[in-house]
Write a protein that holds these residues in place. Structure first.
Motif, PDB file in Angstrom:
ATOM      1  N   THR A 100       6.877 -41.327  29.829  1.00  0.00           N
ATOM      2  CA  THR A 100       7.459 -40.313  30.710  1.00  0.00           C
ATOM      3  C   THR A 100       7.121 -38.909  30.235  1.00  0.00           C
ATOM      4  OG1 THR A 100       9.284 -41.793  31.272  1.00  0.00           O
ATOM      5  CG2 THR A 100       9.599 -39.447  31.695  1.00  0.00           C
ATOM      6  N   ALA A 103       3.547 -38.043  30.861  1.00  0.00           N
ATOM      7  CA  ALA A 103       3.315 -37.691  32.263  1.00  0.00           C
ATOM      8  C   ALA A 103       3.826 -36.287  32.579  1.00  0.00           C
ATOM      9  CB  ALA A 103       4.000 -38.708  33.172  1.00  0.00           C
ATOM     10  N   ILE A 104       4.963 -35.913  32.001  1.00  0.00           N
ATOM     11  CA  ILE A 104       5.559 -34.605  32.286  1.00  0.00           C
ATOM     12  C   ILE A 104       4.654 -33.476  31.820  1.00  0.00           C
ATOM     13  CG2 ILE A 104       7.471 -33.073  31.618  1.00  0.00           C
ATOM     14  CD1 ILE A 104       9.323 -35.437  31.824  1.00  0.00           C
ATOM     15  N   VAL A 107       2.422 -33.344  34.978  1.00  0.00           N
ATOM     16  CA  VAL A 107       3.093 -33.183  36.273  1.00  0.00           C
ATOM     17  C   VAL A 107       3.854 -31.864  36.352  1.00  0.00           C
ATOM     18  CG1 VAL A 107       4.784 -34.200  37.833  1.00  0.00           C
ATOM     19  CG2 VAL A 107       3.249 -35.671  36.549  1.00  0.00           C
ATOM     20  N   SER A 108       4.418 -31.411  35.233  1.00  0.00           N
ATOM     21  CA  SER A 108       5.173 -30.158  35.246  1.00  0.00           C
ATOM     22  C   SER A 108       4.281 -28.978  35.625  1.00  0.00           C
ATOM     23  CB  SER A 108       5.803 -29.917  33.868  1.00  0.00           C
ATOM     24  OG  SER A 108       4.807 -29.808  32.866  1.00  0.00           O
ATOM     25  N   GLY A 188       0.895 -42.535  30.196  1.00  0.00           N
ATOM     26  CA  GLY A 188       1.682 -41.693  31.090  1.00  0.00           C
ATOM     27  C   GLY A 188       0.934 -40.443  31.504  1.00  0.00           C
ATOM     28  N   GLY A 192      -0.017 -39.387  35.234  1.00  0.00           N
ATOM     29  CA  GLY A 192       0.385 -38.085  35.760  1.00  0.00           C
ATOM     30  C   GLY A 192      -0.763 -37.366  36.422  1.00  0.00           C
ATOM     31  N   ARG A 196       0.330 -37.161  40.132  1.00  0.00           N
ATOM     32  CA  ARG A 196       0.772 -35.764  40.260  1.00  0.00           C
ATOM     33  C   ARG A 196       2.144 -35.628  40.906  1.00  0.00           C
ATOM     34  NH1 ARG A 196      -4.094 -32.202  42.644  1.00  0.00           N
ATOM     35  NH2 ARG A 196      -3.780 -33.591  44.406  1.00  0.00           N
ATOM     36  N   THR A 198       6.300 -36.499  39.941  1.00  0.00           N
ATOM     37  CA  THR A 198       7.119 -36.917  38.806  1.00  0.00           C
ATOM     38  C   THR A 198       7.756 -38.283  39.010  1.00  0.00           C
ATOM     39  OG1 THR A 198       7.605 -34.600  38.317  1.00  0.00           O
ATOM     40  CG2 THR A 198       9.004 -36.258  37.285  1.00  0.00           C
ATOM     41  N   THR A 201       5.279 -41.162  39.328  1.00  0.00           N
ATOM     42  CA  THR A 201       4.614 -41.425  38.047  1.00  0.00           C
ATOM     43  C   THR A 201       5.523 -42.186  37.100  1.00  0.00           C
ATOM     44  OG1 THR A 201       3.313 -39.398  38.291  1.00  0.00           O
ATOM     45  CG2 THR A 201       3.444 -40.360  36.097  1.00  0.00           C
TER      46      THR A 201
END
Length: 282
Positions: A100, A103-104, A107-108, A188, A192, A196, A198, A201
């Motif tokens: 997670t 991925a952040i 994605v953030s 992750g 992401g 793209r 949150t 993903t």
């Protein structure tokens, strides 16, 4: 009659044109520093790492206490009790949190629009992804090392010692538990970049890492092969230190094959991420 001749006008001064120097290419070290600042500036990063570390080590203590008077795993001889330091519940949680957070990191930037600024400053998008991957891998390798060593030492404190550092399989288990965190974080990160979004993903990461492997049993060859390709299955095999039950009908994963799974998942995730960002508009 006099004739006045006008003096020729002075020629305008010609100043040499100043040609701006070509912008120096961004060094990879600068990208690493930038990505590290982005990662540590996320409020969720320190809290997620701290809570996860405490939970994983606490799970090891709880599992060891429960196994103090018996075997935590049916069929596991008592001399393998130190390996209760690596309980599945704690390390599945570590896998999900690492995936997670990986991925952040990507994605953030898409959700905030910062990715546009990043790509303008650094047109070489592939280098940006590689820098993100390097920082993510380094951070979660450190977290994995702390949790694996901390889990083992905490379990030994509960047991009052008794597991020599040279015990067969111990080093392999420590390395496997250390590396599973950066592996899942890079998976992750790759998801992401591909998705793209949150929520999507995170759900995809949970399904891939935790929910998908149990769908394939080890009772048939093809199903066992799919199961053995999963990171969680590879982790379980590398931590396991007792021989397989000879009466079992299951196909057991091999140690070399499990290490290969450890290598292939992050490699494929990062390569796909680099290819996608080079071909897709922001």
């Amino acid at each position: 009659m006099t004739t006045s001749t006008a003096a020729p006008a002075a020629a305008p001064a010609v100043t040499p044109s100043v040609v701006p120097a070509a912008a120096s290419p961004v060094r990879f070290g600068d990208l690493l520093a930038s990505e590290w600042i982005k990662t540590r500036s996320l409020r969720s990063t320190p809290w997620a790492i701290a809570v996860t570390t405490v939970f994983v080590i606490g799970s090891a203590v709880a599992a060891t206490m429960a196994a103090h008077d018996g075997d935590a795993v049916p069929g596991a001889p008592r001399e393998f009790l130190p390996f209760n330091a690596f309980p599945a519940a704690g390390y599945w949680t570590l896998m999900l949190v690492a995936a997670t957070m990986g991925a952040i990191t990507v994605v953030s930037e898409y959700s905030s629009g910062l990715i546009r600024t990043t790509t303008v400053a650094v047109p070489a998008r592939g280098q940006v992804v590689l820098a993100k991957a390097a920082v993510t891998a380094a951070l979660w390798t450190a977290v994995g090392a702390v949790t694996s060593v901390g889990s083992f030492l905490a379990s030994q404190a509960v047991l009052g010692g008794g597991a020599p550092a040279t015990q067969h399989g111990l080093a392999r288990a420590l390395v496997a538990c250390t590396l599973v965190a950066p592996i899942c974080a890079l998976v992750g990160l790759g998801l992401g970049v591909l998705i793209r979004h949150t929520a999507t993903t995170v759900v995809t990461g949970v399904f891939t890492l935790v929910l998908l492997p149990p769908m394939f049993s080890e009772g048939t060859r093809w199903s066992a092969d799919v199961n053995h390709l999963m990171p969680s299955t590879a982790w379980r095999r590398l931590v396991q230190n007792w021989p397989a039950d000879p009466d079992s009908l299951a196909y057991t994963a091999t140690v070399p094959g499990s290490w290969a799974v450890y290598l292939l998942w992050p490699l494929v995730a990062v390569v796909l991420a680099v290819v996608v960002v080079r071909r897709r508009d922001v």
